[in-house]
Design an enzyme around this catalytic site. Structure first.
Site, PDB file in Angstrom:
ATOM      1  N   HIS A 104       0.697 -11.491   2.405  1.00 26.79           N
ATOM      2  CA  HIS A 104      -0.405 -10.816   1.712  1.00 26.79           C
ATOM      3  C   HIS A 104      -1.216 -11.769   0.822  1.00 26.79           C
ATOM      4  CE1 HIS A 104      -1.481  -6.478   0.341  1.00 26.79           C
ATOM      5  NE2 HIS A 104      -2.541  -7.247   0.307  1.00 26.79           N
ATOM      6  N   TYR A 132       0.844  -1.210   0.000  1.00 24.99           N
ATOM      7  CA  TYR A 132       0.000   0.000   0.000  1.00 24.99           C
ATOM      8  C   TYR A 132       0.877   1.257   0.000  1.00 24.99           C
ATOM      9  CZ  TYR A 132      -3.670  -3.200   1.697  1.00 24.99           C
ATOM     10  OH  TYR A 132      -4.548  -4.247   1.870  1.00 24.99           O
TER      11      TYR A 132
HETATM   12  N1  LIG Z   1      -5.588  -8.459   2.126  1.00 27.07           N
HETATM   13  C1  LIG Z   1      -5.975  -8.000   0.967  1.00 27.07           C
HETATM   14  O1  LIG Z   1      -5.695  -8.573  -0.084  1.00 27.07           O
HETATM   15  C2  LIG Z   1      -6.807  -6.752   0.923  1.00 27.07           C
HETATM   16  C3  LIG Z   1      -7.463  -6.379  -0.256  1.00 27.07           C
HETATM   17  C4  LIG Z   1      -8.246  -5.221  -0.238  1.00 27.07           C
HETATM   18  C5  LIG Z   1      -8.349  -4.464   0.930  1.00 27.07           C
HETATM   19  N2  LIG Z   1      -7.676  -4.832   2.066  1.00 27.07           N
HETATM   20  C6  LIG Z   1      -7.773  -4.054   3.331  1.00 27.07           C
HETATM   21  O2  LIG Z   1      -9.152  -3.946   3.666  1.00 27.07           O
HETATM   22  C7  LIG Z   1      -9.486  -2.571   3.853  1.00 27.07           C
HETATM   23  C8  LIG Z   1     -10.947  -2.298   3.528  1.00 27.07           C
HETATM   24  O3  LIG Z   1     -11.255  -2.652   2.197  1.00 27.07           O
HETATM   25  P1  LIG Z   1     -11.498  -1.563   1.031  1.00 27.07           P
HETATM   26  O4  LIG Z   1     -10.799  -0.311   1.365  1.00 27.07           O
HETATM   27  O5  LIG Z   1     -11.164  -2.267  -0.239  1.00 27.07           O
HETATM   28  O6  LIG Z   1     -13.081  -1.376   0.991  1.00 27.07           O
HETATM   29  P2  LIG Z   1     -14.245  -1.022   2.067  1.00 27.07           P
HETATM   30  O7  LIG Z   1     -13.660  -0.838   3.407  1.00 27.07           O
HETATM   31  O8  LIG Z   1     -15.296  -2.055   1.868  1.00 27.07           O
HETATM   32  O9  LIG Z   1     -14.813   0.347   1.498  1.00 27.07           O
HETATM   33  C9  LIG Z   1     -14.114   1.554   1.567  1.00 27.07           C
HETATM   34  C10 LIG Z   1     -14.994   2.657   1.005  1.00 27.07           C
HETATM   35  O10 LIG Z   1     -16.166   2.778   1.820  1.00 27.07           O
HETATM   36  C11 LIG Z   1     -16.376   4.140   2.171  1.00 27.07           C
HETATM   37  N3  LIG Z   1     -17.021   4.155   3.499  1.00 27.07           N
HETATM   38  C12 LIG Z   1     -16.455   3.831   4.689  1.00 27.07           C
HETATM   39  N4  LIG Z   1     -17.347   3.900   5.686  1.00 27.07           N
HETATM   40  C13 LIG Z   1     -18.518   4.294   5.126  1.00 27.07           C
HETATM   41  C14 LIG Z   1     -19.802   4.550   5.646  1.00 27.07           C
HETATM   42  N5  LIG Z   1     -20.074   4.411   6.954  1.00 27.07           N
HETATM   43  N6  LIG Z   1     -20.787   4.938   4.776  1.00 27.07           N
HETATM   44  C15 LIG Z   1     -20.520   5.071   3.447  1.00 27.07           C
HETATM   45  N7  LIG Z   1     -19.307   4.831   2.899  1.00 27.07           N
HETATM   46  C16 LIG Z   1     -18.323   4.452   3.726  1.00 27.07           C
HETATM   47  C17 LIG Z   1     -15.007   4.761   2.162  1.00 27.07           C
HETATM   48  O11 LIG Z   1     -15.121   6.139   1.915  1.00 27.07           O
HETATM   49  P3  LIG Z   1     -14.294   7.253   2.748  1.00 27.07           P
HETATM   50  O12 LIG Z   1     -12.865   6.870   2.770  1.00 27.07           O
HETATM   51  O13 LIG Z   1     -14.602   8.492   1.979  1.00 27.07           O
HETATM   52  O14 LIG Z   1     -14.854   7.302   4.149  1.00 27.07           O
HETATM   53  C18 LIG Z   1     -14.339   4.014   0.995  1.00 27.07           C
HETATM   54  O15 LIG Z   1     -14.697   4.623  -0.230  1.00 27.07           O
HETATM   55  C19 LIG Z   1      -8.486  -1.849   2.926  1.00 27.07           C
HETATM   56  O16 LIG Z   1      -8.432  -0.474   3.184  1.00 27.07           O
HETATM   57  C20 LIG Z   1      -7.237  -2.621   3.229  1.00 27.07           C
HETATM   58  O17 LIG Z   1      -6.689  -2.188   4.459  1.00 27.07           O
HETATM   59  C21 LIG Z   1      -6.924  -5.976   2.071  1.00 27.07           C
END
Ligand SMILES: NC(=O)c1ccc[n+]([C@@H]2O[C@H](COP(=O)([O-])OP(=O)(O)OC[C@H]3O[C@@H](n4cnc5c(N)ncnc54)[C@H](OP(=O)(O)O)[C@@H]3O)[C@@H](O)[C@H]2O)c1
Length: 279
Positions: free
Chosen positions: A109, A51
């Site tokens: 990862h 990241y």
């Molecule tokens: N291990 C892996 O392979 C892998 C892969 C993908 C992700 N990850 C990890 O998982 C974390 C979460 O996944 P993600 O970032 O892909 O997706 P997510 O958490 O499902 O969604 C993030 C999005 O949701 C919005 N959001 C957050 N809270 C909200 C709410 N209460 N109401 C409306 N919208 C909201 C955020 O906007 P704002 O930022 O504007 O609040 C952002 O656009 C990542 O950040 C990363 O740390 C790991």
């Protein structure tokens, strides 16, 4: 501040039911968002070498008013660093970038099964844990066959497996496997990146019934299923709303109705751990 429910691994290690995702939180603004999140109650923060934000996360942890010892800082080892020697320095490099004496939770990862070097990466993490530079070790995107191989070849089972998990892809069998083996499930993209999922009629209906936002209904679904959701949120408003979802209790019918959104091709993008190779 309401205490979050805890999830416990086979060795007694615990994680709170909601943590903070950080993908795309970078630079000053990212560090400020992470510090604010910690001070609002987050005690688990995600990150990854890939990241390119371990420095940002370290800064956020340092800038928070909350004692650093209360926060579980996670990072992940990338696929190109699986071979033993690279894994050793990569684990150190992550710790230096985070600015910590020890990383609280270090994950592999992706298994990258075609590359087939994840057992070497795991052995390096086991070694780092023995040296004390990493406190707990786990994996991400591992299938049961990969987890079994780790245990067979090293005798050490991960405490965490962070997997893609949301109502379009509920992974009931993998969750059950983790439960049986004392592996904590962390859910990535838990609210489906706040896209179409939040407009689904069943989600909107459950949210309305509890007088909460759709994202909170989805997070309450994760809490009811016993996993740890790590929604990424840059605004304090979203961060607080996501933490508050941990105290919403859905009934079995609501959990089932949301799970019924699941479908075999429910992944958000083409990231099947059998074939996906992450550099
Ligand atoms: N291990 C892996 O392979 C892998 C892969 C993908 C992700 N990850 C990890 O998982 C974390 C979460 O996944 P993600 O970032 O892909 O997706 P997510 O958490 O499902 O969604 C993030 C999005 O949701 C919005 N959001 C957050 N809270 C909200 C709410 N209460 N109401 C409306 N919208 C909201 C955020 O906007 P704002 O930022 O504007 O609040 C952002 O656009 C990542 O950040 C990363 O740390 C790991």
């Amino acid at each position: 501040m309401t205490a979050l429910p805890l999830r416990t691994a086979h060795n007694g290690f615990t994680l709170p039911a909601i943590g903070l995702g950080t993908y795309r939180l970078n630079g000053d603004a990212g560090a400020a968002a992470i510090a604010a999140g910690i001070d609002a109650g987050y005690r688990l923060v995600d990150s990854a070498f890939n990241y390119e934000n371990e420095g940002t996360v370290g800064r956020g942890v340092a800038d928070a008013a909350t004692d650093r010892a209360e926060v579980i800082v996670t990072t992940k080892l990338p696929g190109r660093h699986h071979p033993s020697e690279k894994a050793r320095w990569s684990i150190e490099e992550s710790r230096f970038r985070l600015g910590l004496d020890a990383t609280d939770l270090h994950l592999i990862h992706w298994p990258n099964p075609i590359q087939d070097e994840y057992v070497q990466a795991w052995a390096a993490l086991v070694e780092a844990r023995e040296r004390g530079t990493v406190r707990q070790i786990g994996v991400s995107n591992f299938l049961p066959e990969h987890l079994e191989r780790l245990e067979r070849e090293t005798g050490v089972l991960p405490v965490v497996n962070q997997i893609e998990l949301h109502p379009y892809f509920p992974q009931a069998e993998q969750l059950e496997y983790h439960r049986e083996h004392g592996i904590i499930t962390e859910a990535w993209s838990p609210i489906g990146r706040a896209k179409a999922l939040l407009d689904e009629a069943v989600i909107v209906e459950v949210a309305r019934a509890h007088d909460i936002a759709p994202a909170q209904a989805v997070l309450a679904w994760h809490v009811a299923r016993g996993s740890v959701a790590i929604p990424k949120a840059s605004s304090l408003e979203h961060q607080k709303a996501n933490l508050a979802a941990a105290s919403v209790v859905l009934d079995d019918a609501e959990v089932e109705a949301i799970s019924a959104l699941g479908r075999p091709d429910g992944r958000l993008f083409d990231a099947d751990p059998r074939t996906h190779e992450e550099s």
